[in-house]
Write an enzyme that holds these catalytic residues in place. Sequence first.
Site, PDB file in Angstrom:
ATOM      1  N   GLU A   1       0.829  -1.211   0.000  1.00 57.32           N
ATOM      2  CA  GLU A   1       0.000   0.000   0.000  1.00 57.32           C
ATOM      3  C   GLU A   1       0.862   1.260   0.000  1.00 57.32           C
ATOM      4  O   GLU A   1       0.537   2.251  -0.676  1.00 57.32           O
ATOM      5  CB  GLU A   1      -0.932   0.004   1.212  1.00 57.32           C
ATOM      6  CG  GLU A   1      -1.954  -1.129   1.240  1.00 57.32           C
ATOM      7  CD  GLU A   1      -3.024  -0.986   0.181  1.00 57.32           C
ATOM      8  OE1 GLU A   1      -3.032   0.023  -0.549  1.00 57.32           O
ATOM      9  OE2 GLU A   1      -3.870  -1.899   0.069  1.00 57.32           O
TER      10      GLU A   1
ATOM     11  N   ASP B   1      -4.298  -9.884  -8.620  1.00 53.90           N
ATOM     12  CA  ASP B   1      -4.728  -8.954  -9.659  1.00 53.90           C
ATOM     13  C   ASP B   1      -3.617  -8.095 -10.274  1.00 53.90           C
ATOM     14  O   ASP B   1      -3.319  -8.180 -11.465  1.00 53.90           O
ATOM     15  CB  ASP B   1      -5.855  -8.061  -9.129  1.00 53.90           C
ATOM     16  CG  ASP B   1      -5.552  -7.439  -7.764  1.00 53.90           C
ATOM     17  OD1 ASP B   1      -4.456  -7.667  -7.227  1.00 53.90           O
ATOM     18  OD2 ASP B   1      -6.416  -6.719  -7.243  1.00 53.90           O
TER      19      ASP B   1
ATOM     20  N   GLU C   1     -18.503  -6.389  -2.420  1.00 57.46           N
ATOM     21  CA  GLU C   1     -17.111  -6.804  -2.275  1.00 57.46           C
ATOM     22  C   GLU C   1     -16.901  -8.209  -2.816  1.00 57.46           C
ATOM     23  O   GLU C   1     -15.825  -8.545  -3.312  1.00 57.46           O
ATOM     24  CB  GLU C   1     -16.695  -6.712  -0.805  1.00 57.46           C
ATOM     25  CG  GLU C   1     -15.204  -6.734  -0.576  1.00 57.46           C
ATOM     26  CD  GLU C   1     -14.487  -5.435  -0.972  1.00 57.46           C
ATOM     27  OE1 GLU C   1     -13.492  -5.107  -0.322  1.00 57.46           O
ATOM     28  OE2 GLU C   1     -14.908  -4.769  -1.928  1.00 57.46           O
TER      29      GLU C   1
ATOM     30  N   GLU D   1     -12.379   0.084  -9.452  1.00 59.55           N
ATOM     31  CA  GLU D   1     -11.965  -0.805 -10.533  1.00 59.55           C
ATOM     32  C   GLU D   1     -13.001  -0.903 -11.656  1.00 59.55           C
ATOM     33  O   GLU D   1     -12.644  -0.987 -12.838  1.00 59.55           O
ATOM     34  CB  GLU D   1     -11.666  -2.207  -9.978  1.00 59.55           C
ATOM     35  CG  GLU D   1     -10.359  -2.329  -9.234  1.00 59.55           C
ATOM     36  CD  GLU D   1     -10.410  -1.750  -7.833  1.00 59.55           C
ATOM     37  OE1 GLU D   1      -9.348  -1.553  -7.218  1.00 59.55           O
ATOM     38  OE2 GLU D   1     -11.537  -1.491  -7.335  1.00 59.55           O
TER      39      GLU D   1
ATOM     40  N   THR E   1      -1.434   0.984 -10.789  1.00 55.27           N
ATOM     41  CA  THR E   1      -2.633   0.347 -10.247  1.00 55.27           C
ATOM     42  C   THR E   1      -3.416   1.292  -9.351  1.00 55.27           C
ATOM     43  O   THR E   1      -4.597   1.070  -9.099  1.00 55.27           O
ATOM     44  CB  THR E   1      -2.267  -0.946  -9.485  1.00 55.27           C
ATOM     45  OG1 THR E   1      -3.444  -1.729  -9.262  1.00 55.27           O
ATOM     46  CG2 THR E   1      -1.589  -0.617  -8.152  1.00 55.27           C
TER      47      THR E   1
END
Length: 874
Positions: A126, A273, A367, A385, A471
């Site tokens: 993160e 991902d 989710e 996304e 991302t």
Amino acid sequence: MAFPLGLLAGLPYSWFCLQLVLAMTKQQQGSVRNQVVEMFEHAYSNYMEHAYPADELMPLSCRGRVRGLEPSRGDVDDALGKFSLTLIDTLDTLVVLNKLDEFEDAVRKVILNVQFDNDIVVSVFETNIRVLGGLLGGHVMATMLKNHGKKMHWYKDQLLYMAKDIGYRLLPAFNTTSGLPYPRVNLKHGILSPLSRTGTESDTCTACAGTMILEFAALSRLTGESIFEEYARRAMDFLWEKRQRGSDLVGTVINIHNGAWIRRDSGVGAGIDSYYEYLLKAYILLGDDVYLERFNTHYAAIMKYISQPPLLLDVHMHNPTINARKWMDSLLAFFPGLQVLKGDLQPAIETHEMLYQVTQRHKFLPEAFTTEFAVHWAQHPLRPEFIESTYFLYKATKDPYYLHVGKSVVDSLNQHARVPCGFAAVQDVRTGNHEDRMDSFFLAEMFKYLYLLFAEKSELPFNIDDYVFTTEAHLLPLALATVCQTCSKNITSMELESKDRGILSHTCPSAQTLFPNNPSYARKIRETYRDIVPDASLWTSAEREKCMEPSRPSELSSLQAKDFVSSGMEHVEILKQMGFTVVSTNDGRIQLTHTPDQAASSQNGQHGLKFIAEIIELAQAQTKAEMASFAVQIISPPFLGQVVLAAGPAHFGMDLTKQEHWVKGSLTKAIPYTACLDVTNSDEVFGKIVLAQRGDCMFTNKARNLQKVGAIGAVIIDNVEGSSSGASPVFQMAGDGENTTDITIPLLFLFHKEGTILLDALNENQNVDVLLMEKSKQLGQENKDEERTIAEITIHIQVDSVDPQVAQLELGISSQSCPGPESAEHSDENADRLREAQSQEVAAKQEETEDHTSAPLDWREEMDAFEGTNKDEL
């Protein structure tokens, strides 16, 4: 614009009608763009006013979230490092939205007030994508504006120096034999220091280790210090080496020391991902063919095993013909956008259409959702996304359909997430309840993609095509490919067979090449999957059907009783077309009166009769599906059995329903409280029932760690503050998909409110003894009539004596507890109802584990969602 009559006559009706329905004028497009800007201003100004310099805004409390001052949320808090996270994450978004004055002010604040020498443990993943990426994106934008002479004349690469600072603070995490980074690092003390409070982890997710190359390579090429790119390349090389050679797939969790796969399920969602995303984008940004070859190899495997159009389902990496689960998580919504970059438009359109219908059914993308498109995990933390993929699909196709998709997202955010102090995450998409969080990615990504979707190129302060998105949607210039001609290449040889992967394997896709002069390309693909999600209430289905087939009689798709949601207006409209009159009563019931002659057609009338039969069958089936009720009873003084806490069971461990009595033991608390690492107070835990907090790892991991040190039982307490059994359905702890027969201790789950009662009791008393049991076996009830909570579904069918074609149904969920005066009232009311009935009645009673307030339920969806729920797995 006027069309000649002859030209109009020559156009297919479906084409003309589609353009009429989908077209969005430049004025309308600009109006939505301005709306997006206003929404961003609402979110950003509230962060700056109520939260800055804190990392994030708490939009319900109207204050900043400071780590250590608010209750821990587990892994989610690892993104917070007391470095004004939201401000850094939003820097380049300000430039995209032409907020240049605000950008200059924000850069000054970051330079003057943010420092990274904090004794705090943060997520390497993160911090890389949000902080390092945010600083690099801000530096790139500041440099661009300075070079164009627009702003930032005073800027002297301060953000780049800060980026290098945080980069060096992340490097100690890579000190492993494999080169894969530790998942966490202490910004002040690194990994190895006794003061670091981290470095004991052995596992990390594939995406956590494989999502470093863009930021680290950009940092190396902008600073001239190659160490960052070398470390990130080494991690990517190791992951590639550890792929399953038979399937070319990777797993979800890997051991950072020996490379053993800990979780072998393979998909394109959570845990994997952005590893795939960074392989393709590393080739685009850096020009290294090795990354493209690896991506193409993985992509072929994904399309062979994981892609089950329009679904993307996890499989076992070593046996990829077997699905690993029957649900999908929302993070996979990025994948259609990646497929656009790959040039594979058809599967991108198919999956995106399915996702859009899911969002229409639930207002937001849950989710996680099942293959039947029911809710699996109900939260929606305002993830971007889906709109990211919408943007890329519109950019590739210029199909105005995707503008309407974006408009629906804008409307949902304003209607269901907007609050006075910003935008609040949705805690449950079924109820609309909010969560007191507004993650930094909401400002960094959501508004960036929404604005770009509706903005014209001329309205941007730079050419967006000169950049690649990370991302986290931070912008890195494509020119970086030429900055470092001496950068080291990947050390891993390809060892790939020569395969013909098609013309798009080594070329940048062109929309003109893919579908020249064919505006109906995407529409024809979507038509195959229209209405694939039941009850999605898509205008794209209903309106399109009316528009494109005007001569077709109005027939309704049959609504099945098991799918009926009494609170859904779409379902109510369907019932009306079936010939039902719908009346809501004060006690939460719905009365349905069926008159076939009032149906929209004879076929719809038949659907109505079928619906009645299905309701009766459903109620009868539910009678056989009674659920056992569990509890934790405190029996030691001063409680002496008077406190009984409603609990949820586990799908593994000892089955308390098969025990003659109960499991008795003294309470203690696990250290660490989450029980995700080795328990350090093993002497206290041995022979006791142990309290542990939900979060940070799988429930099965907690169970095994506690069982290993001699615990005889475990009570897992919810980490969602304020949750209670009175306000939430039964929570059942799911397994990890693997064999759990080794777990033999009993486990029960308590919501936060009930768990706090146990914790308070433990804090105030030297010894607290409890029973873990089926509720019917609680101490003191042996000689009494069994007390339990009953949920009653009453179906009342009345055939009118005057008109035999009219049937009346009464549906509802009501809670009653017997015996007791309040229950007696309900019983009397029910008896009156029964006496008033003029003909046959069917009543189905289903036991539940808790008292619930009166509320209509979609029975199958609720059962599916909560039987398999395990939020901690994401």
